[in-house]
Scaffold this motif. Structure first.
Motif, PDB file in Angstrom:
ATOM      1  N   SER A 204      21.732 -99.951   8.316  1.00 55.29           N
ATOM      2  CA  SER A 204      22.313 -99.286   9.915  1.00 55.29           C
ATOM      3  C   SER A 204      21.264 -98.896  10.709  1.00 55.29           C
ATOM      4  O   SER A 204      21.455 -98.863  11.949  1.00 55.29           O
ATOM      5  CB  SER A 204      23.622 -98.716   9.689  1.00 55.29           C
ATOM      6  N   ASP A 205      20.190 -98.539  10.286  1.00 61.57           N
ATOM      7  CA  ASP A 205      18.952 -97.300  10.915  1.00 61.57           C
ATOM      8  C   ASP A 205      19.194 -98.782  12.492  1.00 61.57           C
ATOM      9  O   ASP A 205      18.170-100.526  11.839  1.00 61.57           O
ATOM     10  CB  ASP A 205      18.000 -97.425  10.776  1.00 61.57           C
ATOM     11  N   MET A 206      18.117 -98.460  13.273  1.00 64.93           N
ATOM     12  CA  MET A 206      18.329 -99.378  14.581  1.00 64.93           C
ATOM     13  C   MET A 206      17.252 -98.911  15.023  1.00 64.93           C
ATOM     14  O   MET A 206      17.021 -97.794  15.333  1.00 64.93           O
ATOM     15  CB  MET A 206      18.941 -99.865  15.397  1.00 64.93           C
ATOM     16  N   PHE A 207      16.479 -99.932  16.261  1.00 62.47           N
ATOM     17  CA  PHE A 207      15.747 -98.921  16.997  1.00 62.47           C
ATOM     18  C   PHE A 207      16.001-100.426  18.004  1.00 62.47           C
ATOM     19  O   PHE A 207      14.829-101.319  18.462  1.00 62.47           O
ATOM     20  CB  PHE A 207      14.119 -99.116  17.250  1.00 62.47           C
ATOM     21  N   ARG A 208      16.531-100.618  19.082  1.00 61.08           N
ATOM     22  CA  ARG A 208      16.816-102.031  19.634  1.00 61.08           C
ATOM     23  C   ARG A 208      16.952-101.683  21.604  1.00 61.08           C
ATOM     24  O   ARG A 208      16.893-101.058  21.912  1.00 61.08           O
ATOM     25  CB  ARG A 208      18.627-102.093  19.382  1.00 61.08           C
ATOM     26  N   ASP A 209      16.329-102.856  21.849  1.00 60.21           N
ATOM     27  CA  ASP A 209      16.731-103.234  23.533  1.00 60.21           C
ATOM     28  C   ASP A 209      18.638-103.604  23.821  1.00 60.21           C
ATOM     29  O   ASP A 209      18.953-104.206  22.496  1.00 60.21           O
ATOM     30  CB  ASP A 209      15.949-104.538  24.143  1.00 60.21           C
ATOM     31  N   LEU A 210      18.134-104.335  24.942  1.00 62.24           N
ATOM     32  CA  LEU A 210      20.144-104.887  24.825  1.00 62.24           C
ATOM     33  C   LEU A 210      20.370-105.939  24.683  1.00 62.24           C
ATOM     34  O   LEU A 210      21.070-105.950  24.419  1.00 62.24           O
ATOM     35  CB  LEU A 210      20.240-104.235  26.536  1.00 62.24           C
ATOM     36  N   ASP A 211      18.457-106.665  24.007  1.00 66.20           N
ATOM     37  CA  ASP A 211      19.119-108.027  23.904  1.00 66.20           C
ATOM     38  C   ASP A 211      19.505-108.456  22.526  1.00 66.20           C
ATOM     39  O   ASP A 211      19.446-108.984  21.994  1.00 66.20           O
ATOM     40  CB  ASP A 211      18.369-109.251  24.123  1.00 66.20           C
ATOM     41  N   ALA A 212      19.175-106.911  21.526  1.00 62.51           N
ATOM     42  CA  ALA A 212      19.015-106.973  20.573  1.00 62.51           C
ATOM     43  C   ALA A 212      17.449-107.694  19.433  1.00 62.51           C
ATOM     44  O   ALA A 212      18.342-108.049  18.700  1.00 62.51           O
ATOM     45  CB  ALA A 212      20.422-107.167  19.530  1.00 62.51           C
ATOM     46  N   ASN A 213      16.675-107.656  19.990  1.00 62.30           N
ATOM     47  CA  ASN A 213      15.565-108.416  20.012  1.00 62.30           C
ATOM     48  C   ASN A 213      15.326-107.485  18.586  1.00 62.30           C
ATOM     49  O   ASN A 213      14.431-106.828  18.530  1.00 62.30           O
ATOM     50  CB  ASN A 213      14.156-108.770  20.931  1.00 62.30           C
TER      51      ASN A 213
END
Length: 232
Positions: A204-213
Motif C-alpha cells: 500500500s506504500d506509494m510515492f506518486r504523481d497525478l499520472d501514477a507513473n
C-alpha cells in the motif's frame, strides 16, 4: 476542498493501519505463502551498495522488477543526527529530484524499539511531527506509530515503524524536508551507540504523481536512503 482531501487522507491512513494487522494475520495463516516462496526461492537481493535487502524491501524489488527504469527520479532520505542519552533526537525525511512532480506518498520508516517515538495521541497513536518545505502546500498529513500487530520482520529485528502519508490537490509536492519526527534516546544509552533508521515496504506504500507513473514510484522506493541517530 481542503477538508474533503483531509477526510480522504485520514481514511487512507486508517486503512493502512488496518492493513498492517490484516497482512500480519494473513501471513501467519499462510495466505502470503506464494509471495514468500517466490522471494525465498530467489537469490538474495542486494542494494546498490551490495547490502542484502530486508524481506519487505526484497518484496518491493519483486513488485517493481517489470516496471521500466528511469535515469533520474525522487531520492528520499532519512537524516543522520545525534543526541545525548535521554534527549529527544530529531529525524527528518527529505526528498530531492521531485520538485513540483509528486502528489501523494505513504511510507513506513523503521526505528529500533529501544527508542521512544514521541506520541501526540496515545489512543490513535498519531505522532508528533513538524512539516517541512516539501509538504507546505499539502491538503492533509497523517503520521502514526505502528505498535500493534507488528510484522514478523519487525519483531525479529526489534523494530517499530512510523507510517506517514500526505497528499496534494495537484503535483504540488516540492523538494526539501517532508517532515521531522522525534525519538527519545534511552537514558542509559552508551556514547558511540548508533541506532539505524530504515524502511519497511508494504504494497500500500506509494510515492506518486497525478499520472501514477510507476517508473517514478519505482525509482523512489529503489533509491531510499536510511539514516541514523548516534549517541554522543
Amino acid at each position: 476542498m481542503k477538508h474533503k482531501f483531509s477526510a480522504v487522507l485520514m481514511a487512507l491512513a486508517m486503512a493502512a493501519v488496518c492493513m498492517t494487522g490484516c497482512l500480519d494475520s494473513d501471513k501467519k495463516n499462510g495466505k502470503n505463502a506464494e509471495a514468500e516462496t517466490t522471494t525465498a526461492a530467489a537469490e538474495p537481493v542486494t542494494d546498490e551498495n551490495g547490502k542484502e535487502m530486508s524481506e519487505s524491501m526484497e518484496l518491493m524489488h519483486v513488485k517493481f522488477k517489470d516496471i521500466p527504469e528511469i535515469d533520474n527520479g525522487p531520492l528520499i532520505k532519512l537524516s543522520k543526527t545525534d543526541a545525548k542519552p535521554g534527549e529527544i533526537a530529531k529525524v527528518t525525511v527529505s526528498v530531492t529530484g521531485a520538485d513540483k512532480k509528486w502528489s501523494m506518498c505513504g511510507i513506513h520508516i523503521t526505528y529500533p524499539d529501544v527508542l521512544e517515538c514521541q506520541i501526540e495521541d496515545e489512543e490513535d497513536l498519531t505522532v508528533e511531527y513538524e512539516l517541512g518545505k516539501a509538504t507546505q502546500h499539502n491538503s492533509g498529513f497523517v503520521a502514526m506509530d505502528w505498535q500493534r500487530n507488528l510484522a514478523d520482520e519487525l519483531i525479529r529485528n526489534h523494530q517499530r515503524s512510523v507510517f506517514f502519508t500526505t497528499m496534494f490537490q495537484d503535483n504540488n509536492g516540492q523538494d526539501g524536508d517532508i517532515a521531522t519526527f522525534f525519538f527519545k534516546v534511552p537514558n542509559d544509552a552508551q556514547p558511540g551507540t548508533v541506532y539505524d533508521l530504515g524502511y519497511y515496504y508494504m504494497d500500500s506504500d506509494m510515492f506518486r504523481d497525478l499520472d501514477a507513473n510507476m517508473s517514478f514510484e519505482k525509482y523512489a522506493f529503489e533509491h531510499l536512503e536510511g539514516g541514523s541517530i548516534t549517541v554522543r
